[in-house]
Design an enzyme around this catalytic site. Structure first.
Site, PDB file in Angstrom:
ATOM      1  N   LYS A 164       0.835  -1.207   0.000  1.00  0.00           N
ATOM      2  CA  LYS A 164       0.000   0.000   0.000  1.00  0.00           C
ATOM      3  C   LYS A 164       0.868   1.254   0.000  1.00  0.00           C
ATOM      4  O   LYS A 164       0.628   2.194  -0.764  1.00  0.00           O
ATOM      5  CB  LYS A 164      -0.913   0.011   1.225  1.00  0.00           C
ATOM      6  CG  LYS A 164      -1.713   1.304   1.407  1.00  0.00           C
ATOM      7  CD  LYS A 164      -2.521   1.311   2.683  1.00  0.00           C
ATOM      8  CE  LYS A 164      -1.748   1.832   3.859  1.00  0.00           C
ATOM      9  NZ  LYS A 164      -1.691   3.320   3.918  1.00  0.00           N
ATOM     10  N   ASN A 165       1.874   1.266   0.853  1.00  0.00           N
ATOM     11  CA  ASN A 165       2.680   2.473   1.027  1.00  0.00           C
ATOM     12  C   ASN A 165       3.630   2.723  -0.135  1.00  0.00           C
ATOM     13  O   ASN A 165       4.309   3.748  -0.168  1.00  0.00           O
ATOM     14  CB  ASN A 165       3.469   2.399   2.336  1.00  0.00           C
ATOM     15  CG  ASN A 165       2.570   2.530   3.546  1.00  0.00           C
ATOM     16  OD1 ASN A 165       1.468   3.067   3.464  1.00  0.00           O
ATOM     17  ND2 ASN A 165       3.026   2.027   4.678  1.00  0.00           N
ATOM     18  N   ARG A 172      -4.606   9.862   4.532  1.00  0.00           N
ATOM     19  CA  ARG A 172      -3.581  10.847   4.863  1.00  0.00           C
ATOM     20  C   ARG A 172      -2.561  10.999   3.748  1.00  0.00           C
ATOM     21  O   ARG A 172      -2.039  12.078   3.528  1.00  0.00           O
ATOM     22  CB  ARG A 172      -2.870  10.436   6.152  1.00  0.00           C
ATOM     23  CG  ARG A 172      -3.675  10.713   7.410  1.00  0.00           C
ATOM     24  CD  ARG A 172      -2.790  11.257   8.496  1.00  0.00           C
ATOM     25  NE  ARG A 172      -3.570  11.627   9.677  1.00  0.00           N
ATOM     26  CZ  ARG A 172      -3.085  12.294  10.696  1.00  0.00           C
ATOM     27  NH1 ARG A 172      -1.827  12.663  10.697  1.00  0.00           N
ATOM     28  NH2 ARG A 172      -3.834  12.597  11.723  1.00  0.00           N
ATOM     29  N   CYS A 205      -6.163   7.874   9.084  1.00  0.00           N
ATOM     30  CA  CYS A 205      -6.151   7.450  10.490  1.00  0.00           C
ATOM     31  C   CYS A 205      -5.746   8.593  11.399  1.00  0.00           C
ATOM     32  O   CYS A 205      -4.865   9.379  11.075  1.00  0.00           O
ATOM     33  CB  CYS A 205      -5.167   6.287  10.681  1.00  0.00           C
ATOM     34  SG  CYS A 205      -5.678   4.755   9.903  1.00  0.00           S
ATOM     35  N   ARG A 260       0.547  14.679  12.607  1.00  0.00           N
ATOM     36  CA  ARG A 260       1.439  14.196  11.560  1.00  0.00           C
ATOM     37  C   ARG A 260       1.596  15.373  10.594  1.00  0.00           C
ATOM     38  O   ARG A 260       1.060  15.383   9.496  1.00  0.00           O
ATOM     39  CB  ARG A 260       0.847  12.968  10.879  1.00  0.00           C
ATOM     40  CG  ARG A 260       1.872  12.321   9.975  1.00  0.00           C
ATOM     41  CD  ARG A 260       1.557  11.009   9.329  1.00  0.00           C
ATOM     42  NE  ARG A 260       0.347  10.306   9.577  1.00  0.00           N
ATOM     43  CZ  ARG A 260       0.090   9.122   9.025  1.00  0.00           C
ATOM     44  NH1 ARG A 260       0.969   8.547   8.251  1.00  0.00           N
ATOM     45  NH2 ARG A 260      -1.039   8.518   9.250  1.00  0.00           N
ATOM     46  N   PRO A 261       2.333  16.403  11.007  1.00  0.00           N
ATOM     47  CA  PRO A 261       2.347  17.651  10.252  1.00  0.00           C
ATOM     48  C   PRO A 261       2.955  17.479   8.873  1.00  0.00           C
ATOM     49  O   PRO A 261       3.819  16.628   8.655  1.00  0.00           O
ATOM     50  CB  PRO A 261       3.192  18.579  11.120  1.00  0.00           C
ATOM     51  CG  PRO A 261       4.051  17.671  11.933  1.00  0.00           C
ATOM     52  CD  PRO A 261       3.214  16.454  12.182  1.00  0.00           C
ATOM     53  N   ILE A 262       2.473  18.308   7.947  1.00  0.00           N
ATOM     54  CA  ILE A 262       3.002  18.269   6.586  1.00  0.00           C
ATOM     55  C   ILE A 262       3.951  19.442   6.342  1.00  0.00           C
ATOM     56  O   ILE A 262       4.251  19.771   5.200  1.00  0.00           O
ATOM     57  CB  ILE A 262       1.855  18.281   5.557  1.00  0.00           C
ATOM     58  CG1 ILE A 262       1.011  19.558   5.683  1.00  0.00           C
ATOM     59  CG2 ILE A 262       1.001  17.044   5.697  1.00  0.00           C
ATOM     60  CD1 ILE A 262       0.005  19.718   4.570  1.00  0.00           C
ATOM     61  N   ASP A 263       4.431  20.048   7.431  1.00  0.00           N
ATOM     62  CA  ASP A 263       5.302  21.206   7.261  1.00  0.00           C
ATOM     63  C   ASP A 263       6.591  20.856   6.527  1.00  0.00           C
ATOM     64  O   ASP A 263       7.125  21.669   5.776  1.00  0.00           O
ATOM     65  CB  ASP A 263       5.608  21.865   8.607  1.00  0.00           C
ATOM     66  CG  ASP A 263       6.191  20.904   9.623  1.00  0.00           C
ATOM     67  OD1 ASP A 263       5.988  19.686   9.468  1.00  0.00           O
ATOM     68  OD2 ASP A 263       6.834  21.370  10.576  1.00  0.00           O
ATOM     69  N   LEU A 264       7.103  19.622   6.726  1.00  0.00           N
ATOM     70  CA  LEU A 264       8.316  19.222   6.011  1.00  0.00           C
ATOM     71  C   LEU A 264       8.053  19.127   4.506  1.00  0.00           C
ATOM     72  O   LEU A 264       8.912  19.482   3.699  1.00  0.00           O
ATOM     73  CB  LEU A 264       8.838  17.887   6.545  1.00  0.00           C
ATOM     74  CG  LEU A 264       9.344  17.872   7.991  1.00  0.00           C
ATOM     75  CD1 LEU A 264       9.808  16.477   8.372  1.00  0.00           C
ATOM     76  CD2 LEU A 264      10.471  18.878   8.172  1.00  0.00           C
ATOM     77  N   ASP A 319       4.512   0.902  11.814  1.00  0.00           N
ATOM     78  CA  ASP A 319       3.316   0.199  11.345  1.00  0.00           C
ATOM     79  C   ASP A 319       3.233  -1.237  11.854  1.00  0.00           C
ATOM     80  O   ASP A 319       2.157  -1.839  11.835  1.00  0.00           O
ATOM     81  CB  ASP A 319       3.270   0.190   9.817  1.00  0.00           C
ATOM     82  CG  ASP A 319       2.784   1.509   9.237  1.00  0.00           C
ATOM     83  OD1 ASP A 319       2.388   2.384  10.021  1.00  0.00           O
ATOM     84  OD2 ASP A 319       2.822   1.665   8.003  1.00  0.00           O
ATOM     85  N   ILE A 351       7.673   7.536  16.532  1.00  0.00           N
ATOM     86  CA  ILE A 351       7.250   8.151  15.272  1.00  0.00           C
ATOM     87  C   ILE A 351       5.971   8.959  15.448  1.00  0.00           C
ATOM     88  O   ILE A 351       5.919  10.148  15.138  1.00  0.00           O
ATOM     89  CB  ILE A 351       7.050   7.076  14.183  1.00  0.00           C
ATOM     90  CG1 ILE A 351       8.294   6.181  14.071  1.00  0.00           C
ATOM     91  CG2 ILE A 351       6.753   7.749  12.839  1.00  0.00           C
ATOM     92  CD1 ILE A 351       9.571   6.908  13.709  1.00  0.00           C
ATOM     93  N   ARG A 362      -8.341  -0.549   4.259  1.00  0.00           N
ATOM     94  CA  ARG A 362      -7.424   0.431   3.684  1.00  0.00           C
ATOM     95  C   ARG A 362      -6.071  -0.195   3.363  1.00  0.00           C
ATOM     96  O   ARG A 362      -5.368   0.275   2.472  1.00  0.00           O
ATOM     97  CB  ARG A 362      -7.216   1.601   4.649  1.00  0.00           C
ATOM     98  CG  ARG A 362      -8.430   2.478   4.859  1.00  0.00           C
ATOM     99  CD  ARG A 362      -8.101   3.662   5.751  1.00  0.00           C
ATOM    100  NE  ARG A 362      -6.856   4.283   5.314  1.00  0.00           N
ATOM    101  CZ  ARG A 362      -5.792   4.479   6.098  1.00  0.00           C
ATOM    102  NH1 ARG A 362      -5.819   4.115   7.364  1.00  0.00           N
ATOM    103  NH2 ARG A 362      -4.723   5.046   5.620  1.00  0.00           N
TER     104      ARG A 362
END
Length: 419
Positions: free
Chosen positions: A22-23, A92, A116, A121-125, A306, A328, A398
């Site tokens: 999936k990933n 996500r 989930c 789980r910031p997306i700032d990076l 995971d 994490i 998922r």
């Protein structure tokens, strides 16, 4: 709504195949946006997250169809640069489309992603890296309004944390940027290597994937290609956890054992006999597992976050005390409360979970808290005495292809029924 009915107490025995990752599939589907012409992804799993990604591609104007175990994408004509909020909220990892859309269309309009609830789980990076490449980003009431003047330009980018998603977004945007991009402290996961391999087949010039520094020399355009998605290492770890929980003996096939190098030694520490042959892993569990000791989630090649939840289910029935440290995500112990309903003894303190093994779990009515938490409850239900009812199983769908159909041939008593 559907639920799973699980009757525990039967050791799993037999052979089970691992489906595509999936990933890996999700960033590969996003990468197809960059390709003029037809892309074929083989071994692409039939998951709800993959379905959501295909819906995003269709909305953008791509022609998408499934042919058995493959997905075919024709991105010759991109009609839109925006993704509606309902589609973004389905998962996500939808944010991985940002770099690809911006690079292909010169602009992008997306909302913040869903999926989930694992804590911040910031997306700032992601955003900081894309800004380095010249993407102008404005936030307006939960939406990201992005544009680029001309063409994205290569840059020196250093990540403060080896984020998988940020690494993927930067690779997608840099592949067709003008000049060279040097990304340091990049994520090293197998899924990053798979994405770089795919992009290189499409005409990109990427080197160093799987290492701490990745170099991307931008090209004018990419073309479609055929590519096989790597096996899902977390699905493999889940099957192994189910066998360990039940005192089973299984052969997991069509996997990539080297991708599980951070996981297999822990099963051995718990008393399992683990044998690797080619693309297969055999695990034979003892009558009673030993404690897992100290398990700390880390970026690859460390123990993956995971796999933490499924392994905790095994630790719950092991002899002795195991300690988990989640490095994490902040909120990745929601499954612990559900395991406690089944008789597990788990104490939580911030990022630490102390699991005191019990001789047996008992069936109960529990709910999936998230994708991997749901997998932990499946494993626990298979090991428990009596019947377990597992609700909210849309989370499981998922990341696992009809998990009940995969496990039944191993002797699992598990079935899906409608409420």
């Amino acid at each position: 709504m559907e639920r799973l009915m699980i009757t525990g107490g039967s050791p799993l025995r037999g052979e089970i195949k691992v489906h595509g990752a999936k990933n890996s599939s999700l960033p590969l589907l996003a990468a197809a946006v960059l390709c003029r012409g037809e892309t074929v992804l083989h071994n692409c799993p039939e998951l709800s997250d993959v379905g959501a990604a295909c819906e995003i591609l269709s909305y953008l104007g791509c022609k998408v169809r499934r042919q058995g175990r493959s997905v075919v994408i024709d991105a010759a004509d991109i009609r839109s640069h925006s993704v509606p909020e309902p589609l973004m909220r389905e998962m996500r990892s939808s944010i991985v489309f940002l770099g690809a859309i911006a690079a292909r269309a010169g602009q992008a309009d997306l909302s913040f992603p869903g999926g989930c609830e694992l804590g911040p789980r910031p997306i700032d990076l992601h955003l900081a890296g894309l800004k380095k490449l010249g993407l102008i980003i404005e936030e307006d009431r939960g939406r990201l309004l992005c544009r680029v003047d001309g063409r994205l330009k290569g840059a020196q980018i250093a990540l403060s944390f080896p984020s998988v998603g940020a690494t993927e977004n930067i690779l997608l945007a840099a592949a067709t940027a003008e000049g060279r991009t040097v990304l340091t402290n990049a994520a090293r996961e197998p899924e990053i290597i798979d994405l770089a391999d795919f992009l290189n087949k499409c005409g990109a010039k990427i080197s160093g994937a799987g290492e701490g520094t990745i170099v991307v020399d931008g090209v004018e355009a990419l073309r479609g290609c055929e590519h096989r998605v790597i096996p899902d290492r977390i699905v493999a770890a889940t099957y192994l956890s189910c066998a360990a929980c039940t005192g089973g003996d299984i052969l997991v096939t069509e996997t990539e054992p080297v991708h599980l190098a951070g996981i297999l030694p822990i099963f051995e520490e718990m008393g399992c006999a683990v044998k690797v042959e080619g693309k297969s892993i055999r695990l034979k569990a003892p009558a009673r597992l030993r404690a897992a000791g100290d398990v700390r989630t880390m970026p690859y090649p460390g123990f993956p976050t995971d796999a933490q939840a499924p392994l905790m289910a095994a630790a719950a029935v092991a002899e002795g005390t195991s300690m988990f440290v989640e490095n994490i995500f902040e909120s990745r112990y929601k499954h612990a409360g559900e395991l406690t309903r089944m008789g597990a003894k788990i104490k939580l303190e911030g990022r630490v979970a102390v699991v005191e093994g019990v001789p047996a779990l008992h069936g109960a009515e529990v709910s999936c808290t998230d994708l991997r938490g749901g997998a932990a409850l499946v494993a626990a239900g298979l090991a428990a005495e009596g019947e377990t009812i597992l609700r909210e199983i849309h989370h499981l769908d998922r990341g696992y292809e009809r998990i009940e159909e995969a496990l039944t041939p191993l002797g699992a008593h598990i079935r899906r029924i409608a409420d």
